[in-house]
Design an enzyme around this catalytic site. Structure first.
Site, PDB file in Angstrom:
ATOM      1  N   CYS A 148      -5.583 -17.424  12.662  1.00  0.00           N
ATOM      2  CA  CYS A 148      -6.294 -18.490  13.388  1.00  0.00           C
ATOM      3  C   CYS A 148      -7.115 -19.378  12.479  1.00  0.00           C
ATOM      4  O   CYS A 148      -7.225 -20.579  12.699  1.00  0.00           O
ATOM      5  CB  CYS A 148      -7.204 -17.858  14.427  1.00  0.00           C
ATOM      6  SG  CYS A 148      -8.286 -16.602  13.710  1.00  0.00           S
TER       7      CYS A 148
ATOM      8  N   GLU B 101     -12.516 -16.481  21.078  1.00  0.00           N
ATOM      9  CA  GLU B 101     -12.074 -16.695  19.694  1.00  0.00           C
ATOM     10  C   GLU B 101     -10.751 -17.418  19.781  1.00  0.00           C
ATOM     11  O   GLU B 101      -9.731 -16.817  20.100  1.00  0.00           O
ATOM     12  CB  GLU B 101     -11.891 -15.343  18.984  1.00  0.00           C
ATOM     13  CG  GLU B 101     -13.157 -14.556  18.788  1.00  0.00           C
ATOM     14  CD  GLU B 101     -14.098 -15.189  17.784  1.00  0.00           C
ATOM     15  OE1 GLU B 101     -13.720 -16.185  17.133  1.00  0.00           O
ATOM     16  OE2 GLU B 101     -15.238 -14.714  17.672  1.00  0.00           O
TER      17      GLU B 101
ATOM     18  N   GLU C 146       1.096  -9.126  25.075  1.00  0.00           N
ATOM     19  CA  GLU C 146       2.356  -8.529  25.536  1.00  0.00           C
ATOM     20  C   GLU C 146       3.331  -8.322  24.365  1.00  0.00           C
ATOM     21  O   GLU C 146       4.124  -7.379  24.350  1.00  0.00           O
ATOM     22  CB  GLU C 146       2.918  -9.484  26.596  1.00  0.00           C
ATOM     23  CG  GLU C 146       4.343  -9.771  26.558  1.00  0.00           C
ATOM     24  CD  GLU C 146       4.660 -11.190  27.094  1.00  0.00           C
ATOM     25  OE1 GLU C 146       3.759 -11.993  27.356  1.00  0.00           O
ATOM     26  OE2 GLU C 146       5.850 -11.469  27.223  1.00  0.00           O
TER      27      GLU C 146
ATOM     28  N   GLU D  84     -17.989 -12.910  16.887  1.00  0.00           N
ATOM     29  CA  GLU D  84     -17.661 -11.506  16.686  1.00  0.00           C
ATOM     30  C   GLU D  84     -18.209 -11.115  15.317  1.00  0.00           C
ATOM     31  O   GLU D  84     -18.539 -11.979  14.511  1.00  0.00           O
ATOM     32  CB  GLU D  84     -16.144 -11.292  16.746  1.00  0.00           C
ATOM     33  CG  GLU D  84     -15.596 -11.636  18.124  1.00  0.00           C
ATOM     34  CD  GLU D  84     -14.211 -11.079  18.399  1.00  0.00           C
ATOM     35  OE1 GLU D  84     -13.289 -11.426  17.649  1.00  0.00           O
ATOM     36  OE2 GLU D  84     -14.060 -10.325  19.384  1.00  0.00           O
TER      37      GLU D  84
ATOM     38  N   ASN E  62      -1.576 -11.561  16.702  1.00  0.00           N
ATOM     39  CA  ASN E  62      -1.433 -11.663  15.239  1.00  0.00           C
ATOM     40  C   ASN E  62      -2.114 -10.524  14.481  1.00  0.00           C
ATOM     41  O   ASN E  62      -1.641 -10.107  13.434  1.00  0.00           O
ATOM     42  CB  ASN E  62      -1.909 -13.027  14.741  1.00  0.00           C
ATOM     43  CG  ASN E  62      -3.357 -13.283  15.037  1.00  0.00           C
ATOM     44  OD1 ASN E  62      -3.916 -12.714  15.970  1.00  0.00           O
ATOM     45  ND2 ASN E  62      -3.973 -14.130  14.257  1.00  0.00           N
TER      46      ASN E  62
HETATM   47  P1  NDP Z   1      -2.481 -16.488  23.994  1.00  0.00           P
HETATM   48  O1  NDP Z   1      -3.615 -17.369  24.350  1.00  0.00           O
HETATM   49  O2  NDP Z   1      -1.143 -16.861  24.435  1.00  0.00           O
HETATM   50  O3  NDP Z   1      -2.742 -15.018  24.510  1.00  0.00           O
HETATM   51  C1  NDP Z   1      -3.913 -14.290  24.197  1.00  0.00           C
HETATM   52  C2  NDP Z   1      -4.076 -13.154  25.184  1.00  0.00           C
HETATM   53  O4  NDP Z   1      -4.457 -13.682  26.446  1.00  0.00           O
HETATM   54  C3  NDP Z   1      -2.807 -12.366  25.435  1.00  0.00           C
HETATM   55  O5  NDP Z   1      -3.154 -11.022  25.632  1.00  0.00           O
HETATM   56  C4  NDP Z   1      -2.284 -13.000  26.701  1.00  0.00           C
HETATM   57  O6  NDP Z   1      -1.417 -12.158  27.402  1.00  0.00           O
HETATM   58  C5  NDP Z   1      -3.570 -13.224  27.461  1.00  0.00           C
HETATM   59  N1  NDP Z   1      -3.496 -14.269  28.473  1.00  0.00           N
HETATM   60  C6  NDP Z   1      -2.668 -15.326  28.520  1.00  0.00           C
HETATM   61  N2  NDP Z   1      -2.964 -16.082  29.603  1.00  0.00           N
HETATM   62  C7  NDP Z   1      -4.000 -15.495  30.240  1.00  0.00           C
HETATM   63  C8  NDP Z   1      -4.783 -15.779  31.395  1.00  0.00           C
HETATM   64  N3  NDP Z   1      -4.540 -16.858  32.126  1.00  0.00           N
HETATM   65  N4  NDP Z   1      -5.776 -14.950  31.748  1.00  0.00           N
HETATM   66  C9  NDP Z   1      -6.051 -13.865  31.026  1.00  0.00           C
HETATM   67  N5  NDP Z   1      -5.354 -13.520  29.902  1.00  0.00           N
HETATM   68  C10 NDP Z   1      -4.350 -14.335  29.515  1.00  0.00           C
HETATM   69  O7  NDP Z   1      -2.592 -16.343  22.410  1.00  0.00           O
HETATM   70  P2  NDP Z   1      -1.548 -15.683  21.433  1.00  0.00           P
HETATM   71  O8  NDP Z   1      -1.407 -14.241  21.772  1.00  0.00           O
HETATM   72  O9  NDP Z   1      -0.337 -16.575  21.425  1.00  0.00           O
HETATM   73  O10 NDP Z   1      -2.294 -15.765  20.026  1.00  0.00           O
HETATM   74  C11 NDP Z   1      -2.241 -16.865  19.191  1.00  0.00           C
HETATM   75  C12 NDP Z   1      -3.470 -17.732  19.377  1.00  0.00           C
HETATM   76  O11 NDP Z   1      -4.644 -16.944  19.186  1.00  0.00           O
HETATM   77  C13 NDP Z   1      -3.549 -18.847  18.373  1.00  0.00           C
HETATM   78  O12 NDP Z   1      -3.964 -20.036  19.001  1.00  0.00           O
HETATM   79  C14 NDP Z   1      -4.639 -18.400  17.425  1.00  0.00           C
HETATM   80  O13 NDP Z   1      -5.280 -19.444  16.770  1.00  0.00           O
HETATM   81  C15 NDP Z   1      -5.532 -17.621  18.329  1.00  0.00           C
HETATM   82  N6  NDP Z   1      -6.314 -16.666  17.554  1.00  0.00           N
HETATM   83  C16 NDP Z   1      -7.648 -16.892  17.399  1.00  0.00           C
HETATM   84  C17 NDP Z   1      -8.407 -16.040  16.621  1.00  0.00           C
HETATM   85  C18 NDP Z   1      -9.876 -16.244  16.452  1.00  0.00           C
HETATM   86  O14 NDP Z   1     -10.542 -15.297  16.090  1.00  0.00           O
HETATM   87  N7  NDP Z   1     -10.409 -17.419  16.680  1.00  0.00           N
HETATM   88  C19 NDP Z   1      -7.813 -14.902  15.934  1.00  0.00           C
HETATM   89  C20 NDP Z   1      -6.408 -14.746  16.200  1.00  0.00           C
HETATM   90  C21 NDP Z   1      -5.693 -15.618  16.975  1.00  0.00           C
HETATM   91  P3  NDP Z   1       0.155 -12.214  27.061  1.00  0.00           P
HETATM   92  O15 NDP Z   1       0.305 -11.990  25.625  1.00  0.00           O
HETATM   93  O16 NDP Z   1       0.726 -11.139  27.844  1.00  0.00           O
HETATM   94  O17 NDP Z   1       0.607 -13.578  27.485  1.00  0.00           O
END
Ligand code: NDP
Length: 705
Positions: A501, A467, A396, A679, A370
């Site tokens: 988020c 996060e 990704e 952070e 995001n």
């Molecule tokens: P995901 O959890 O799907 O993915 C986050 C990252 O983790 C991506 O780079 C993903 O790779 C990678 N990933 C996924 N599975 C694994 C694993 N098993 N081991 C290591 N890495 C992994 O989140 P989203 O990208 O869908 O983002 C949205 C989410 O993020 C929402 O829930 C939102 O609330 C949260 N968020 C939280 C924030 C905060 O500061 N608290 C800020 C922004 C978002 P890939 O994309 O290739 O699957």
């Protein structure tokens, strides 16, 4: 456009702030110098001559400026800074990329530059600068700034290499037109005709060149994006995935996945580079981060356009927030780096102790989609400030801007290998979280991913910062300023099409003001502009992917099925070209209850649920009745009840009378299932460094053996 803030050598004595009188006197002497240069030229402008004009002693001039070089440097700097200020002020008023280009031209060729007095002084400086190092440095900075302003302004209009070339041509023409006018003693051109000439030139160049159309899939879909390891792009596993523009569904390029070999190469590069980086002083590391902040800001327009194409977010947001907040973060930790230290501990007469704050080594950052660039900066800046090397994996769905950040770091002087980017899906992330040589992982992502990352990291006892997601409450008390509360609710739900988020998606409104609140809210939601994210007027862009759009639409249907009423929005937007992208209308649900799925689960889209409450204790209990704890907001004029409420709210960040502002100085992170660690702010330093305790004996020692 931020003025360049080049790091200068620290003065040997502490700087003193000149009084108003002294400043006035300095200005007067600088003006006299410009007069003298215009009338008597460089040779004739001596300290005595200028002192005579100002009716002061040469000693006083020397007191302010040292010698002739010091005075002339100050005068030249004053001329270049006043152009810098004029450029900035015109840029701030320009409302389109083309107008920004013209703003730079107009500021450089305005009537004052053609005024005989100022113009002749400029000519004297230009002529002298090859022979005077101080003047030549000022000249170089001025030229660089003009080029970077032009490149920045042209970035949305032309492809990057072309923008660079045309910027150089415009800069050369500005200098050339002005110089010819000056050498013809202002007969050949005046300010107006010079500006018109440049305008015609720019228009002809822009007409010839195809703009870097974000929707021009043919040009971009063949681009291949790779991982960035040890300061260069490297080949990966050979396996590719396509990254798309969610506003159009068209390909932005192919991305090569980093397999085990690439991740091993990244770890090796980071391990090789980290000790020397950590051995620099904090000031030296900070200088690199601050330079990167400047470069990021200079590339704002280019990066914002790239981020908009990759995420579907409106350009008006990415221009104002995504890149700038990343730059703020680099600047903040760049400043903090020099002050990182341990402490001295008094242990009586026979010993003392001290702690050393040391880096962790090689750390990994894994980003969500995001805020791709901002997240990369939020992780890289504190990590690098502490002397770590980082391997970053972007989501990704948004792999592009982290690569530009990596290039910018190199340009800023970061040693190769200190910041690496590996591309890929969850499996690439796992190669990092399970790697024995990686000391820490910082993840931004979903709660489920957080659990998996923590479990994987446990095998090698890595520390983790998580996060994660949220379902945050926003409480509007009876006495709140309703217009502010409505603004807060809009910021809390619809920025970035709701893909934030910390969004306050459970909006609790006191029963007494609910109708008035909804009246104002609905009118403003109906007026929101959904459209092409590259259009500066667009306020709501596309969601990140078709699958995510379906998930959000699924929640909207579920809300209806569970008995909530849609007051506005409630579906996909498919007008005209938007049918190719993943657009959902900002949606407000009324008639919600706490047990509905739309009220309990994170939707991560533009869906607000409105709930009613009667008293403070009740609303706090309901606000806290969730597994999440990322953020919360309260709107009230009664500050006592605001502070009472935030003390009770189970959330990592609370806002009083605002929502979703995240200044870099304040720690950010969640409680409960929303995360671990923080952070931003000084707090992040704790998560990227470790303390070593040192005991120092000062006496002979006794042993019982
Ligand atoms: P995901 O959890 O799907 O993915 C986050 C990252 O983790 C991506 O780079 C993903 O790779 C990678 N990933 C996924 N599975 C694994 C694993 N098993 N081991 C290591 N890495 C992994 O989140 P989203 O990208 O869908 O983002 C949205 C989410 O993020 C929402 O829930 C939102 O609330 C949260 N968020 C939280 C924030 C905060 O500061 N608290 C800020 C922004 C978002 P890939 O994309 O290739 O699957």
């Amino acid at each position: 456009m931020a003025p360049s803030s080049k790091v200068r050598k620290p003065p040997t004595t502490p700087p003193t702030v000149p009084s108003e009188g002294e400043e006035r006197r300095r200005r007067q002497l600088i003006e006299m110098t410009i007069d003298s240069l215009a009338e008597r030229g460089y040779i004739g402008s001596t300290l005595a001559e200028i002192a005579g004009r100002a009716d002061v002693s040469p000693g006083l001039v020397a007191h302010y400026f040292g010698d002739k070089d010091g005075l002339l440097n100050a005068a030249f700097r004053s001329l270049t800074s006043s152009i810098g200020a004029a450029v900035l002020s015109r840029l701030l008023q320009a409302d389109s990329p083309r107008a920004r280009v013209q703003a730079i031209i107009d500021a450089n060729l305005d009537a004052e530059a053609f005024d005989r007095r100022t113009g002749t002084a400029w000519l004297a400086f230009w002529g002298q600068s090859p022979h005077t190092p101080g003047l030549s440095r000022i000249q170089a900075v001025y030229q660089r700034r003009m080029l970077s302003n032009l490149r920045d302004a042209l970035a949305p209009l032309l492809a990057r290499p072309e923008a660079k070339r045309v910027a150089a041509m415009i800069a050369a023409m500005i200098d050339g037109v002005w110089l010819r006018a000056a050498l013809s003693t202002w007969r050949e051109a005046d300010s107006e005709s010079a500006r018109a000439l440049l305008a015609a030139f720019v228009d002809s160049r822009l007409a010839e060149k195809r703009p870097p159309n974000p929707i021009d899939a043919k040009r971009e879909q063949n681009a291949l994006y790779r991982s960035f390891v040890g300061g260069r792009f490297v080949a990966g596993s050979g396996e590719l995935f396509t990254t798309i523009n969610p506003a159009t569904g068209e390909a932005l390029g192919q991305v090569e996945i980093a397999g085990r070999d690439t991740v091993e190469a990244a770890v090796a590069a980071a391990q090789a580079a980290q000790p020397a980086w950590a051995a620099l002083t904090g000031t030296e590391r900070g200088r690199v981060l601050k330079r990167a902040a400047d470069l990021l800001r200079a590339a704002n327009a280019e990066l914002a356009a790239l981020e908009t194409r990759d995420t579907g977010k409106p350009i008006q947001e990415t221009l104002a927030v995504d890149v700038q907040s990343g730059a703020d973060c680099l600047e903040y930790y760049g400043g903090l780096a020099a002050s990182l230290s341990g402490e001295h501990v008094d242990l009586g007469r026979s010993a003392f102790g001290y702690t050393r704050r040391e880096p962790l080594g090689v750390v990994a950052g894994i980003g969500a989609w995001n805020y791709p660039l901002q997240i990369a900066c939020w992780k890289a800046a504190p990590a690098l400030a502490c002397g770590n090397a980082m391997i970053f994996k972007p989501a990704e769905l948004t792999p592009l801007t982290a690569l530009r950040l990596a290039e910018i770091f190199i340009e800023a002087g970061l040693p190769e290998g200190v910041f690496n980017v590996v591309q890929g899906l969850a499996a690439t992330g796992q190669l990092l979280t399970r790697h024995p040589s990686i000391a820490k992982v910082s993840l931004t992502g979903e709660v489920g991913t957080g659990r998996k990352v923590m479990a994987d990291a446990a095998a090698t006892l890595k520390s983790v910062t998580l996060e994660l997601g949220g379902k945050s409450p926003l409480i509007v008390f009876e006495d709140a300023k309703l217009d502010n509360a409505v603004s807060g609710a809009l910021l809390a739900n619809f920025y970035s099409a709701g893909e934030v988020c910390s969004n306050g998606t459970r909006v609790f409104v006191h029963r007494a003001v609910k109708d008035a609140f909804l009246g104002k809210l609905i009118a403003r939601v109906q007026a929101m502009r959904i459209g092409d994210p590259m259009d500066p007027q667009t306020q709501v862009g596309a969601l990140i992917s078709a699958a995510h759009m379906e998930k959000v639409l699924g929640y909207i249907e579920r809300g209806r099925a569970e008995g909530a009423h849609v007051l506005v929005g409630g579906g996909r937007v498919t007008d005209g070209a938007l049918s190719q992208g993943f657009f959902v209308a900002p949606t407000v649900f009324d008639g919600c209850t706490d047990d509905m799925a739309i009220v309990r689960e994170e939707i991560f889209g533009p869906v607000m649920t409105v709930l009613t409450f009667d008293d403070e204790a009740e609303v706090i209990a309901r606000a806290n009745a969730t597994e999440f704890g990322l953020a919360a907001g309260v709107f009230t004029r009664d500050l006592a009840s605001a502070h009472r409420a935030v003390a009770e709210l189970q959330a990592g960040t609370c806002w009083i009378n605002h929502y979703n502002v995240t200044p870099i100085e304040l720690p950010f992170g969640g409680v409960k299932q929303s995360g671990l660690g923080r952070e931003n702010g000084r707090a992040a330093i704790e998560h990227y460094s470790q303390l070593k305790s040192v005991y120092v004996a000062l006496d002979d020692i006794e042993a019982p053996y």
